[in-house]
Structures are given as C-alpha cells and as structure tokens.
Design a protein around this motif. Structure first.
Motif, mmCIF file in Angstrom:
data_model
loop_
_atom_site.group_PDB
_atom_site.id
_atom_site.type_symbol
_atom_site.label_atom_id
_atom_site.label_comp_id
_atom_site.label_asym_id
_atom_site.label_seq_id
_atom_site.Cartn_x
_atom_site.Cartn_y
_atom_site.Cartn_z
ATOM 1 N N SER A 184 71.304 67.411 34.887
ATOM 2 C CA SER A 184 69.976 66.897 34.530
ATOM 3 C C SER A 184 68.950 68.016 34.386
ATOM 4 O O SER A 184 67.910 67.825 33.757
ATOM 5 C CB SER A 184 69.493 65.897 35.588
ATOM 6 N N ILE A 185 69.255 69.191 34.935
ATOM 7 C CA ILE A 185 68.278 70.295 34.926
ATOM 8 C C ILE A 185 67.872 70.714 33.517
ATOM 9 O O ILE A 185 66.671 70.755 33.207
ATOM 10 C CB ILE A 185 68.822 71.493 35.728
ATOM 11 N N PRO A 186 68.824 71.054 32.609
ATOM 12 C CA PRO A 186 68.380 71.496 31.283
ATOM 13 C C PRO A 186 67.634 70.421 30.497
ATOM 14 O O PRO A 186 66.670 70.728 29.782
ATOM 15 C CB PRO A 186 69.692 71.888 30.579
ATOM 16 N N PHE A 187 68.024 69.168 30.647
ATOM 17 C CA PHE A 187 67.381 68.111 29.883
ATOM 18 C C PHE A 187 66.013 67.734 30.475
ATOM 19 O O PHE A 187 65.116 67.316 29.750
ATOM 20 C CB PHE A 187 68.302 66.897 29.798
ATOM 21 N N THR A 188 65.877 67.907 31.792
ATOM 22 C CA THR A 188 64.560 67.746 32.409
ATOM 23 C C THR A 188 63.608 68.805 31.879
ATOM 24 O O THR A 188 62.470 68.512 31.497
ATOM 25 C CB THR A 188 64.663 67.852 33.944
ATOM 26 N N LEU A 189 64.070 70.052 31.852
ATOM 27 C CA LEU A 189 63.244 71.148 31.344
ATOM 28 C C LEU A 189 62.916 70.949 29.865
ATOM 29 O O LEU A 189 61.793 71.219 29.430
ATOM 30 C CB LEU A 189 63.967 72.478 31.551
ATOM 31 N N MET A 190 63.877 70.467 29.102
ATOM 32 C CA MET A 190 63.634 70.203 27.687
ATOM 33 C C MET A 190 62.567 69.124 27.516
ATOM 34 O O MET A 190 61.648 69.260 26.692
ATOM 35 C CB MET A 190 64.932 69.775 27.001
ATOM 36 N N GLY A 191 62.686 68.053 28.305
ATOM 37 C CA GLY A 191 61.688 66.992 28.228
ATOM 38 C C GLY A 191 60.311 67.473 28.636
ATOM 39 O O GLY A 191 59.309 67.135 27.995
ATOM 40 N N LEU A 192 60.226 68.279 29.687
ATOM 41 C CA LEU A 192 58.937 68.804 30.136
ATOM 42 C C LEU A 192 58.318 69.711 29.078
ATOM 43 O O LEU A 192 57.098 69.669 28.844
ATOM 44 C CB LEU A 192 59.112 69.571 31.447
ATOM 45 N N ALA A 193 59.144 70.542 28.448
ATOM 46 C CA ALA A 193 58.629 71.422 27.391
ATOM 47 C C ALA A 193 58.049 70.611 26.240
ATOM 48 O O ALA A 193 56.972 70.919 25.716
ATOM 49 C CB ALA A 193 59.738 72.352 26.895
ATOM 50 N N ILE A 194 58.759 69.552 25.850
ATOM 51 C CA ILE A 194 58.261 68.687 24.773
ATOM 52 C C ILE A 194 56.991 67.976 25.205
ATOM 53 O O ILE A 194 56.006 67.911 24.467
ATOM 54 C CB ILE A 194 59.340 67.658 24.384
ATOM 55 N N GLY A 195 56.994 67.430 26.424
ATOM 56 C CA GLY A 195 55.863 66.646 26.894
ATOM 57 C C GLY A 195 54.586 67.445 27.031
ATOM 58 O O GLY A 195 53.495 66.945 26.712
ATOM 59 N N TYR A 196 54.678 68.686 27.505
ATOM 60 C CA TYR A 196 53.486 69.504 27.692
ATOM 61 C C TYR A 196 53.047 70.217 26.411
ATOM 62 O O TYR A 196 51.905 70.653 26.308
ATOM 63 C CB TYR A 196 53.720 70.537 28.793
ATOM 64 N N ALA A 197 53.950 70.337 25.447
ATOM 65 C CA ALA A 197 53.612 71.070 24.227
ATOM 66 C C ALA A 197 53.085 70.179 23.113
ATOM 67 O O ALA A 197 52.338 70.650 22.241
ATOM 68 C CB ALA A 197 54.836 71.836 23.723
ATOM 69 N N LEU A 198 53.449 68.885 23.132
ATOM 70 C CA LEU A 198 53.154 68.027 21.985
ATOM 71 C C LEU A 198 52.388 66.779 22.392
ATOM 72 O O LEU A 198 52.538 66.292 23.515
ATOM 73 C CB LEU A 198 54.464 67.600 21.306
ATOM 74 N N PRO A 199 51.570 66.226 21.482
ATOM 75 C CA PRO A 199 50.962 64.915 21.737
ATOM 76 C C PRO A 199 52.017 63.825 21.714
ATOM 77 O O PRO A 199 53.154 64.046 21.262
ATOM 78 C CB PRO A 199 49.965 64.773 20.581
ATOM 79 N N SER A 200 51.665 62.639 22.179
ATOM 80 C CA SER A 200 52.662 61.590 22.416
ATOM 81 C C SER A 200 53.435 61.185 21.156
ATOM 82 O O SER A 200 54.651 61.005 21.209
ATOM 83 C CB SER A 200 51.979 60.356 23.026
ATOM 84 N N LYS A 201 52.745 61.034 20.019
ATOM 85 C CA LYS A 201 53.452 60.616 18.805
ATOM 86 C C LYS A 201 54.453 61.675 18.356
ATOM 87 O O LYS A 201 55.574 61.352 17.951
ATOM 88 C CB LYS A 201 52.448 60.319 17.701
#
Length: 245
Positions: free
Chosen positions: A141-158
């Motif tokens: 789950s570690i790499p996919f958690t980090l991937m999700g966090l990178a997307i979430g903090y870098a991009l707006p919701s849409k």
C-alpha cells in the motif's frame, strides 16, 4: 497520538456516511474477480490463488489512488483543511489520521474479493500464507498511498479524479494483474517489471504461493517508492507554500 486517533475516527466516519464511496471502492475489484478470475482460473487451485492475490493488489491500488488522490484534493478545497494546519498541533495528526483511516478502509474492497475466491474458486491458502499476505497488503500500500497523496496535493479535485481514473487501469494491465504469472502478452512481460504494480503483485504472489519475485521488479518497486515519496513531499510543500506563505 490521541489527536491522531481522533482524526482517524473523523476520517472513517466521514467516509462511511457516504455509502456510495464505500461501495465504489469495492466495485472494481469484485467485478474483476467475477469476470476475469472465476470463469478462467476458478477450477485451478494454483491459478485461482495467484489470481486472487492479483485482485487484492488491484483493490489496494484503486483504494489508495481514489481515497488519497481524490479525498485529499477535495479536502484542500474546504476551509477546514487550512484551518487545521494553523492549529498548535500542526498538520501531522490530521495527516497521520488520514493514513491510518486509509489502512482501515483497505479492508472493505478486499473482503468481497476474498469471499468470491472462497465461494467461486478453488483458491487455497495456509495460515502462514494468510498472515504473510496481510503483511504484504500493508507493504504494497505504500507506493500507491504516496501516489495518491502526490496527486491529491498537486491537483484540484476534478483533475485528480481524471488522473486517478486514467492511471488505475493501465497500471493494472501493464503490471500483469489481469493475467497469471508468466502468461501475460509479450509486450506486457517486457514493461511489467518496471511498474510499481508488478513489484507489488509479485510480493503478494510470493506471500500466498511458491513464487520467486523478480529482483528487477523489487528494485523498481523500491525506486518507485522513493520517487513517489519525493513527489508527495514536493506536492505537499508546494500546496503549503501557495496557501500559507
């Protein structure tokens, strides 16, 4: 620690109060089991066991991508998120609570996969394999958690929603999650060892069966974890700098 548990409880309640979010996280892995595993590998104990491990990996990936990628980006748009960063305790309790809640929520998409495997296939597993599989779930789950966090903090919701939707299927198909070990099309076997999904699923295969992971896949997985950690930290600090400087 107390504040972290409070935020964990808050995150869990916030998710559970929207039933479609819970159902959605379990939908794709369960459907994939029904369409790709039960009819094609259900009668073979070894193939069914490996395929179930693949679907568990798929569930971990999709859950983390959508939960963190979309969840974080939506929270950033709400006034509550910047407010918590200004409190004396800082942002860590909320961040740690989100990660702990994510680990708890991983159980939900895995349960239907395991039930379908037990009822509709000949998959088997020992107690040791089960415990090793549970440990592998936390690890992969570690790499996919980090991937999700990178997307979430870098991009707006849409944009985060679009990116998560675009990523999850190519990562699953390219990593060989939809085929048995060694039976993917030739071009997939070439690119798979370099994707994070391949290293993750090979750890799951090794946990539940007699499978020797490819060293290239494991090295690539470690590399992905490092790169995604750097991206997640960069995205977090970039967001913090834009909104609080």
């Amino acid at each position: 620690m107390h504040l972290t548990l409070v935020h964990t409880r808050y995150q869990l309640l916030e998710t559970i109060r929207i039933p479609i979010a819970v159902i959605g996280s379990a939908f794709f892995p369960a459907v994939s089991m029904l369409f790709f595993v039960v009819p094609f590998a259900g009668d073979d104990p070894v193939a069914a066991t490996y395929a179930t491990a693949s679907m568990v990996t798929f569930a971990v990936m999709t859950s983390n991508l959508f939960q963190y990628g979309i969840g974080v980006s939506e929270d950033r748009a709400q006034p509550w998120d910047p407010y918590t960063r200004t409190l004396p305790a800082g942002a860590f309790p909320r961040f740690a609570g989100r990660v702990l809640a994510g680990l708890v929520m991983l159980i939900l998409p895995i349960i239907p996969v395991v039930i379908i495997a037990a009822v509709g296939t000949e998959a088997t597993i020992t107690l040791g394999g089960l415990l090793a599989g549970l440990g592998s779930v936390v690890l992969i789950s570690i790499p996919f958690t980090l991937m999700g966090l990178a997307i979430g903090y870098a991009l707006p919701s849409k944009a985060a929603l679009a990116v998560a939707q675009v990523l999850f299927f190519p990562l699953a198909f390219g990593g060989g999650l939809l085929s048995a070990p060694g039976s993917a099309p030739g071009f997939i076997e070439i690119i798979a060892p370099y994707l994070p999904t391949r290293g993750a699923v090979e750890l799951m295969w090794a946990a539940v069966g007699d499978f020797d992971p490819n060293p290239v896949s494991l090295i690539a997985l470690v590399g992905w974890i490092v790169v995604l950690a750097v991206l997640a930290v960069w995205a977090y600090r970039r967001d913090e700098g834009r909104r609080f400087s």
